[in-house]
Each structure stands twice: as C-alpha cells, then as structure tokens.
Design a protein around this motif. Sequence first.
Motif, short mmCIF file in Angstrom:
data_model
loop_
_atom_site.label_atom_id
_atom_site.label_comp_id
_atom_site.label_asym_id
_atom_site.label_seq_id
_atom_site.Cartn_x
_atom_site.Cartn_y
_atom_site.Cartn_z
N UNK A 288 0.85 -1.19 0.00
CA UNK A 288 0.00 0.00 0.00
C UNK A 288 0.89 1.24 0.00
N UNK A 289 0.35 2.38 -0.49
CA UNK A 289 1.13 3.62 -0.50
C UNK A 289 0.95 4.48 0.74
N UNK A 290 0.28 3.96 1.75
CA UNK A 290 0.01 4.76 2.95
C UNK A 290 1.31 5.22 3.62
N UNK A 291 2.25 4.31 3.78
CA UNK A 291 3.52 4.67 4.42
C UNK A 291 4.25 5.74 3.62
N UNK A 292 4.18 5.66 2.31
CA UNK A 292 4.80 6.66 1.44
C UNK A 292 4.20 8.05 1.69
N UNK A 293 2.87 8.13 1.77
CA UNK A 293 2.21 9.42 2.00
C UNK A 293 2.62 9.99 3.36
N UNK A 294 2.71 9.14 4.36
CA UNK A 294 3.10 9.59 5.70
C UNK A 294 4.53 10.13 5.69
N UNK A 295 5.42 9.45 5.00
CA UNK A 295 6.83 9.87 4.96
C UNK A 295 6.98 11.23 4.29
N UNK A 296 6.37 11.41 3.11
CA UNK A 296 6.54 12.69 2.41
C UNK A 296 5.87 13.83 3.18
N UNK A 297 4.77 13.53 3.87
CA UNK A 297 4.13 14.54 4.71
C UNK A 297 5.07 15.00 5.81
N UNK A 298 5.72 14.03 6.47
CA UNK A 298 6.63 14.36 7.57
C UNK A 298 7.86 15.10 7.07
N UNK A 299 8.36 14.74 5.90
CA UNK A 299 9.54 15.39 5.34
C UNK A 299 9.29 16.88 5.13
N UNK A 300 8.08 17.23 4.70
CA UNK A 300 7.75 18.63 4.40
C UNK A 300 7.26 19.37 5.64
N UNK A 301 6.38 18.76 6.41
CA UNK A 301 5.68 19.48 7.49
C UNK A 301 6.17 19.14 8.90
N UNK A 302 7.09 18.21 9.04
CA UNK A 302 7.68 17.96 10.35
C UNK A 302 7.17 16.71 11.05
N UNK A 303 7.84 16.40 12.17
CA UNK A 303 7.60 15.17 12.90
C UNK A 303 6.20 15.10 13.50
N UNK A 304 5.72 16.20 14.06
CA UNK A 304 4.41 16.19 14.71
C UNK A 304 3.30 15.94 13.70
N UNK A 305 3.38 16.63 12.56
CA UNK A 305 2.38 16.43 11.51
C UNK A 305 2.46 15.02 10.97
N UNK A 306 3.68 14.50 10.81
CA UNK A 306 3.84 13.13 10.32
C UNK A 306 3.24 12.12 11.28
N UNK A 307 3.44 12.34 12.58
CA UNK A 307 2.88 11.41 13.56
C UNK A 307 1.36 11.43 13.54
N UNK A 308 0.78 12.62 13.51
CA UNK A 308 -0.68 12.75 13.54
C UNK A 308 -1.30 12.15 12.27
N UNK A 309 -0.70 12.42 11.11
CA UNK A 309 -1.23 11.87 9.86
C UNK A 309 -1.10 10.34 9.86
N UNK A 310 0.02 9.82 10.37
CA UNK A 310 0.20 8.38 10.43
C UNK A 310 -0.81 7.70 11.34
N UNK A 311 -0.96 8.24 12.55
CA UNK A 311 -1.92 7.66 13.49
C UNK A 311 -3.35 7.80 12.97
N UNK A 312 -3.67 8.95 12.40
CA UNK A 312 -5.00 9.18 11.87
C UNK A 312 -5.32 8.29 10.68
N UNK A 313 -4.32 8.04 9.83
CA UNK A 313 -4.55 7.20 8.65
C UNK A 313 -4.93 5.78 9.06
N UNK A 314 -4.28 5.26 10.10
CA UNK A 314 -4.62 3.91 10.57
C UNK A 314 -6.04 3.86 11.10
N UNK A 315 -6.42 4.85 11.89
CA UNK A 315 -7.75 4.88 12.48
C UNK A 315 -8.83 5.01 11.42
N UNK A 316 -8.63 5.94 10.47
CA UNK A 316 -9.65 6.19 9.43
C UNK A 316 -9.76 5.02 8.47
N UNK A 317 -8.63 4.46 8.03
CA UNK A 317 -8.68 3.37 7.06
C UNK A 317 -9.33 2.12 7.65
#
Length: 226
Positions: free
Chosen positions: A82-111
């Motif tokens: 799946x490309x979910x991990x990829x989206x989380x990584x590029x999000x964190x690279x641009x917007x930082x660790x906190x945003x990456x963590x929240x998007x990662x945790x939220x993606x698991x819950x929503x999916x």
Amino acid sequence: MARAVWALGIVLILLIGVLAWLEPVRKHPLLVSLFFAALMIVPFVLRFEWRSLDSRELVLLALLTAIAAVCRVPFAGLPSVQPTTFVIIVTAVVFGAESGFVVGAGAALVSNIFLGQGPWTPWQMLSWGLVGLTAGALQNTPVMRWKSLRLLFGFIWGFLFGWIMNLWVVAGMENWSLSTFAAVYVASLYFDLAHGLSNLFFLALFSSTWIRILQRFKVKYGLLER
C-alpha cells in the motif's frame, strides 16, 4: 514544551517496559498492550494540540490523513502492499515530525473504518505514527534529502512496522515462549518484505514530485511553519 513531551514519551516507554514484567499485567497481556499502545500516542498528540494552528492547516492535515487512509483501501487484497507509508513519509519530510505522527496515526484509524477495527488498530496507529515521527525528525538530514537514503529509510521501516505489529500478536497468546516469539517474526518476514518493497517502489516513483508539490503549498500559504 517539545522537550517536556519527548521526556514524557521516554518515561512512558520505560514504564511500559517495567510494568510488562509484573504478574497482574502478564495475566491480561492483550488488554494491557492496547492500553499501553494508546498511552504512548498521547504525548505526541498533546504536543500537536498545543501548537497554534489555523483552519487552513487543519484542513491540509485532514486531507493528507484522508489521502493516506483511502490509498490503503484499494490495496486491501495485497497484504502489506500500500502507498500509505509513502504518504506519511513525504508529509513528515515537508511538514515535520508532529504532523507526520498525527497523519500516520489518523490514517490507521480512518482506514480501519473501512477495513475493520480491532485490537490491532492502536498498534497500527502507533507504528504509522512512528514512521511519520522519525521521518520528520530526519527531515533536514541527508537521510531525507538524498533520494537513495530516503528509499533505504522506507525499506527499513517496512520491516520495523511489521516487528512492532508482531508484538500485539504475541501479546494475544496465552502461553508463549522464545520459540513461538521467533516463529511469529519468521512468519511475518514475507509481509515485512512486501511492505518494504512497496515503500521502495512508491518512494522511488513519486516522493520527489510529492515533496516539491507539498513544499510549494507550504511556502505559498505559509502552512505549518515552525
């Protein structure tokens, strides 16, 4: 504030390690592991909540979370691909660790609303959150700036993700030994490799383009600036 949150996270991890050996805890390992997994998420979510965000930033993070979650659904028939991990990584690279963590945790819950909630959900939230956290923490280092190292990072996290998820499987066993523990990790090798290779594939093809696009949004609209 950031140091306090990191310190709290380290203390919680050490506390979990100590409590895991207590007899009452060992009698109900799965229930306690769920509680601890959720507890480890709290410091990072609190750190994110304490930041001053405007509506545009919240909408952007919600959109990225939705993209990461929805991207997982069409690949449900291909375990660990799946490309979910990829989206989380590029999000964190641009917007930082906190945003990456929240998007990662939220993606698991929503999916998992579509794929099924269960005792694995907090562990997936923790695992994908840590993907974003580590990618964001390394955003200004050669690991994320150099494409070859970024690909290696994604490949390694394919295995780390599986190893963390294996813990809830082991925790759900009434009786386990070193041999059963090893057997669980050996059995997951195929899925971990599939996850690592899929991360490699998506990062190789799309990461540079996605990072450029997200950076343009960040600069143009001043989003999630530190």
